[in-house]
Scaffold this active site. Sequence first.
Site, PDB file in Angstrom:
ATOM      1  N   SER A 754     -23.778  15.023  80.224  1.00 21.06           N
ATOM      2  CA  SER A 754     -24.836  14.198  80.789  1.00 21.06           C
ATOM      3  C   SER A 754     -24.258  13.276  81.870  1.00 21.06           C
ATOM      4  O   SER A 754     -23.738  13.768  82.870  1.00 21.06           O
ATOM      5  CB  SER A 754     -25.530  13.404  79.675  1.00 21.06           C
ATOM      6  N   ASP A 831     -33.764  22.016  79.815  1.00 20.78           N
ATOM      7  CA  ASP A 831     -33.440  20.587  79.790  1.00 20.78           C
ATOM      8  C   ASP A 831     -34.557  19.790  80.452  1.00 20.78           C
ATOM      9  O   ASP A 831     -34.766  19.878  81.662  1.00 20.78           O
ATOM     10  CB  ASP A 831     -32.112  20.347  80.513  1.00 20.78           C
ATOM     11  N   HIS A 864     -31.539  19.101  76.536  1.00 22.75           N
ATOM     12  CA  HIS A 864     -30.347  18.343  76.923  1.00 22.75           C
ATOM     13  C   HIS A 864     -29.264  18.354  75.844  1.00 22.75           C
ATOM     14  O   HIS A 864     -28.084  18.198  76.150  1.00 22.75           O
ATOM     15  CB  HIS A 864     -30.750  16.904  77.255  1.00 22.75           C
TER      16      HIS A 864
END
Length: 917
Positions: A754, A831, A864
């Site tokens: 991330s 995502d 994610h």
Amino acid sequence: MGVEKRINDEEMQPLAERDDKSRDSIDSTSTASISLALLGGANGSAHGSRAARTRKSENQEKYHDDEEEGDLEEGFVPPAGGWSAPRKVSVIFTLIVTLCIAGWLVAFFVLLGRHKDSSKDAAVSQGESNIIPGIYSGGRGGKKLDLDGVLFGNWSPKSHDISWFPGPNGADGLLLEQGGDRNKAYLRVEDIRSRNPGNKADDTIVLMRESSFMVGKRLVRPSKVWPSPDLKTVLVMSDQRKNWRHSYTGNYWIFDVETQTGEPLDPESLDGGIQLASWSPNSDAIVFTRKNNMFIRRLPSKNVKQITTDGGTNLFYGIPDWVYEEEVFSDSSATWWDGDGKFVAFLRTNESRVPEYPVQYFIPNTNKPSRPSEENYPDIRKIKYPKAGAPNPVVNIQFFDVEKEEVFSVDVKDDLPDDDRLVIGVTWASNGNVLVRETNRESDRLSVVLIDAAKRAGKVVRSRNFSSLDGGWVEPSQTTHFVPADPKNGRPHDGYIETIPHDGFEHLAYFTPMDNSEPTVLTSGDWEVVDAPSAVDLKRGLVYFVAAKENPTERHIYTVKLDGSDLQPIVDTKSAGYYSISLSAGAGYALLKYEGPDIPWQKVISTPANEEKYEESIEKNPGLADMARKYALPSLHYQTITISGYELQVVERRPANFNPDKKYPVLFHLYGGPGSQTVTKKFKVDFQSYVASNLGYIVVTVDGRGTGFIGRKARCAVRGNLGHYEAIDQIETAKAWGKRSYVDAGRMAIWGWSYGGFMTLKTLEQDAGQTFQYGMAVAPVTDWRFYDSIYTERYMHTPQNNPEGYDRSAISNVTALDQAVRFMIVHGSGDDNVHIQNTLTLLDKLDLGSVKNFDVHVYPDSDHSIYFHNANKMVYQRLSDWLVNAFNGEWVKTRDPIPHKSLARRALGLINILRNG
């Protein structure tokens, strides 16, 4: 299950003899060693033969794949009788050797110069190391960690969540217990005092005897439960279905405690798909949201009244949209009852101008049948997702008067305009007063609004410009704590406690009366409070809070009086510790959690001010301690590094069999997002632990500028320029580690997920191959224009106001990325947070730049967290395998795969030609 290419023997570690620092260390046994072998041969020494044989055995180690190079060195061992060549051969030979040495020296000094260039931006100094080997670690003789054990939660400490429940008559110390003991009722409320030895009284209140109940012919199994404040009814959710990170839908039921029977919350809709429901403080009503509209049921009536009617695709009532759920509330609720049950405040969100982002799902969903002829097409979910600079949802607070059954809003003079307002917190006071915390779009101007719902009037009572203060921003927070007036205890007016910047650090402040803009500052110093306050003991005038006072990597529990005096710890602060606490409604009892660095434990205790003493150990994690004794957990070395005047926290994880005479590859792991913290003294066995224990690498984490709990100056330094200073901190720390005698500076990698994925790529881009040879980026942001507006603009301003900053922070210098040996990018195609658009756009730039030194893998339909269809296990397996290949030199070989003769072999061939000529 292990990694196929790893070798676990202790002696298979790199040796101290290896001191080459170049990026291509593996394929350059080096001109220097070749030249020395030739010189040794010219002198007729047999030492070269022994050196070659020794070198070959060393090159069979875990991190090397140099058999071919070993054979080359063997080729330079001279005959026992020495050389017998014409004089011209000796001359040519000497010239060649001289050229080799000269070339090597030039390369060495060029490389040395490269390493010096990028240091000019930082002055680096290192603090002393604080070593935590782990009392329970099995050490050198222990088993190595396996990846499956780490991923499947075998190393997660057991913990017990206690739900403290405020008693109907103000009783303190009540616990809500659910399941766990077959000999007890499924849902019950227990008085903590009844657990004291010798207390035979059973003060348990049974709410639900069984773990399921029937409604007509339908079996209801609770997913979540919420007892009413008077403990006579239970709100039950079943059939929970996940929406986004915090939100879900389900079917809701009302369960009567006395009759042990249930009924639908809305009798007219058995399959409601309800998004949120909550009790009135008086237990006489439930307000809920369904299909983005709000409803209320006032008990004991079975009638449901619709509060709003225009909710739908673009209008939300009482619940946050995607961006507010993710970036502001971190919760599924945007509904707030007042303490008297007369009013409900709720967020109205208008997304009509927010652009949509389509998330595609390619794997057929068996729970969602496709329409005929469409089963072979991707399923598309369109999300209202405001990217940086795009129109934001327009929000405002509305109210529902329960008695009058009216919805209304309150106009406030000098309030922020609709298109420049973020609502970041709502706190009810008494007598219908409510405090609303707002910021502008870029989150650097705070406005605190006090609204009187009964009089339908409001005013701005406090404002602050954080951009002028320190160039920083306001973080959204829901920890504002209301303190009611109590003249007998020295509180003539209502007030509230919240965290404010004070002398460059986050501290507690008490505002009273409610419209006072000048607070009593309760804490001060070069340290910060954490998500505070935790609770307030109103009888004794004590504020409980968690702080990183002793060290940024630690957490301890403290109390302070409402006048700011007598700050006291309630846990041991002399030894390293990471504590958290959950206090009862009256703050007389607490669940105390010790989370590290040793084996975690939990206790239920009476607080120091409580005269009724109580302490019960509810978890010691003996199984975890026993397992730790059997495994070779890495030792943790905590220290600081000062870069450009900022003291940063670092942790180095060393293999249990660490040998300072050997050379180790180093993996840097980071997250690095603004206000975040990765270097802590919590007990944690994770992927980094696995890499150190099983693969035998050193793993380093440094929390650079921008991260939390080291003061606002360091945190705000990154504003408007995300990635730049954070990358410098990673690079300079890596250079400092590269100078250590036990580190192989030619094998250094960095990885993150991330924001950490973004930082991995930004560090590789800024470093341009000088320090880090490898990188692994998972679900990375590659251009902040692609990320959501509320998060991004808080730290970067809008793209319209800071176009140069967005250009600088984007991953765009593919020529610099090409200087690394190799890097890898992985992303989930589904995502909804960091869109795969980020990775695809970067891949296009890499293609346009003819960059080939990277690998990429996409996990179909994973969000994610990358979990869908076994993806989580596979992503960590891929990271592990890729890293082993990197440090084994596999990616170095792919850079120049065409077989060729080395300079030394060509020289030897020329000598043979001349000798035979």
